[in-house]
Design a protein around this motif. Structure first.
Motif, PDB file in Angstrom:
ATOM      1  N   ARG A 145     -13.523 -33.987 -15.113  1.00 50.29           N
ATOM      2  CA  ARG A 145     -12.056 -33.856 -15.032  1.00 50.29           C
ATOM      3  C   ARG A 145     -11.386 -34.991 -14.264  1.00 50.29           C
ATOM      4  NH1 ARG A 145     -14.862 -29.327 -14.931  1.00 50.29           N
ATOM      5  NH2 ARG A 145     -14.134 -27.466 -16.059  1.00 50.29           N
ATOM      6  N   SER A 147     -10.335 -38.106 -14.783  1.00 46.35           N
ATOM      7  CA  SER A 147      -9.184 -38.814 -15.337  1.00 46.35           C
ATOM      8  C   SER A 147      -7.925 -37.959 -15.254  1.00 46.35           C
ATOM      9  CB  SER A 147      -9.447 -39.218 -16.785  1.00 46.35           C
ATOM     10  OG  SER A 147      -8.332 -39.886 -17.333  1.00 46.35           O
ATOM     11  N   ASP A 151      -4.608 -38.711 -12.875  1.00 42.35           N
ATOM     12  CA  ASP A 151      -3.317 -38.845 -13.553  1.00 42.35           C
ATOM     13  C   ASP A 151      -2.291 -37.851 -13.029  1.00 42.35           C
ATOM     14  OD1 ASP A 151      -4.327 -40.895 -15.078  1.00 42.35           O
ATOM     15  OD2 ASP A 151      -4.668 -39.665 -16.866  1.00 42.35           O
ATOM     16  N   GLU A 162      -8.306 -39.408  -3.173  1.00 46.40           N
ATOM     17  CA  GLU A 162      -9.028 -40.585  -3.647  1.00 46.40           C
ATOM     18  C   GLU A 162      -9.893 -41.208  -2.563  1.00 46.40           C
ATOM     19  OE1 GLU A 162      -6.283 -42.706  -6.916  1.00 46.40           O
ATOM     20  OE2 GLU A 162      -5.199 -41.947  -5.160  1.00 46.40           O
ATOM     21  N   HIS A 185     -18.258 -41.327 -14.741  1.00 48.23           N
ATOM     22  CA  HIS A 185     -16.846 -41.485 -14.400  1.00 48.23           C
ATOM     23  C   HIS A 185     -16.655 -41.610 -12.889  1.00 48.23           C
ATOM     24  CE1 HIS A 185     -16.614 -39.386 -18.396  1.00 48.23           C
ATOM     25  NE2 HIS A 185     -15.807 -40.415 -18.603  1.00 48.23           N
ATOM     26  N   PHE A 189     -15.196 -44.885 -10.818  1.00 47.14           N
ATOM     27  CA  PHE A 189     -14.112 -44.749  -9.844  1.00 47.14           C
ATOM     28  C   PHE A 189     -14.514 -45.372  -8.513  1.00 47.14           C
ATOM     29  CE2 PHE A 189     -12.734 -42.388  -6.099  1.00 47.14           C
ATOM     30  CZ  PHE A 189     -11.359 -42.568  -6.162  1.00 47.14           C
TER      31      PHE A 189
END
Length: 212
Positions: A145, A147, A151, A162, A185, A189
């Protein structure tokens, strides 16, 4: 004259790195005081934190306990206002869940690394087996999840989510407890965030006492 700021922690700690990244991103100058012996039971070795936990921010004779708490104080001390997304600013439920899982995973990483690598306790204990399973599950959820979660964050210069996620992911590579390879993913990141100057100047390492 404002009292000097000092972060007491460990260069090998993801919670300590979280506040050091925040300090650099916010332009707040802080001294760093490493703690060499995590087995110490003396609160004085933890800048007076009675819980014997790190990091601790010292402001003259005052102290602030806990990573998120410290980040908020650093934001108040920043020379210029910055757009920071705190956990309570997030409205998307997936992003809220993501922050909760990051906090959980960071605690699980401490549990696994300290318990097995520092205390040398048996890895087949259900205490560690369950912690590792929960950590893998949390990483899989975040990877699937990521992305959508990113967003959903409001416009920002910095977000707790983050920075804490980055510190967690790099710590998994530094103190391997569960492999990060299955989570492409998340790895991408971490690589992207790792290009920031604040990330590159706070890389994990083990603090060595003077003369050690």
């Amino acid at each position: 004259m404002k009292p000097p700021l000092r972060i007491t922690g460990r260069s090998s700690s993801h919670f300590t790195r979280l506040v050091r990244v925040f300090a650099q991103e916010l332009g707040v100058t802080c001294e760093f005081a490493p703690v060499y012996d995590l087995a110490s039971l003396d609160a004085r070795d933890y800048a007076g934190n009675p819980a014997l936990k790190l990091p601790v921010l010292s402001i003259g004779t005052a102290t602030v306990f806990g990573a998120e708490n410290i980040c908020r104080v650093l934001a108040e001390a920043a020379p210029q206002p910055r757009r920071i997304v705190w956990p309570e600013d997030v409205r998307d439920l997936r992003a809220r869940n993501a922050q909760e899982l990051v906090w959980h995973a960071m605690q699980a990483q401490v549990q696994l690394a300290f318990g097995m690598q520092v205390a040398k306790l048996p890895a087949d204990s259900v205490y560690f087996v369950k912690a590792a399973a929960g950590l893998r599950n949390a990483l899989a959820w975040l990877d699937q999840r990521l992305s959508a979660v990113i967003d959903a964050l409001p416009p920002r210069d910095l977000s707790v989510l983050e920075v804490s996620l980055f510190c967690l992911l790099e710590h998994l590579a530094f103190r391997v407890t569960v492999p990060l390879a299955p989570y492409a993913h998340l790895a991408a990141f971490a690589h992207e965030f790792g290009q920031r100057a604040s990330a590159q100047s706070t890389t994990y390492r083990f603090d060595v006492p003077p003369g050690g």
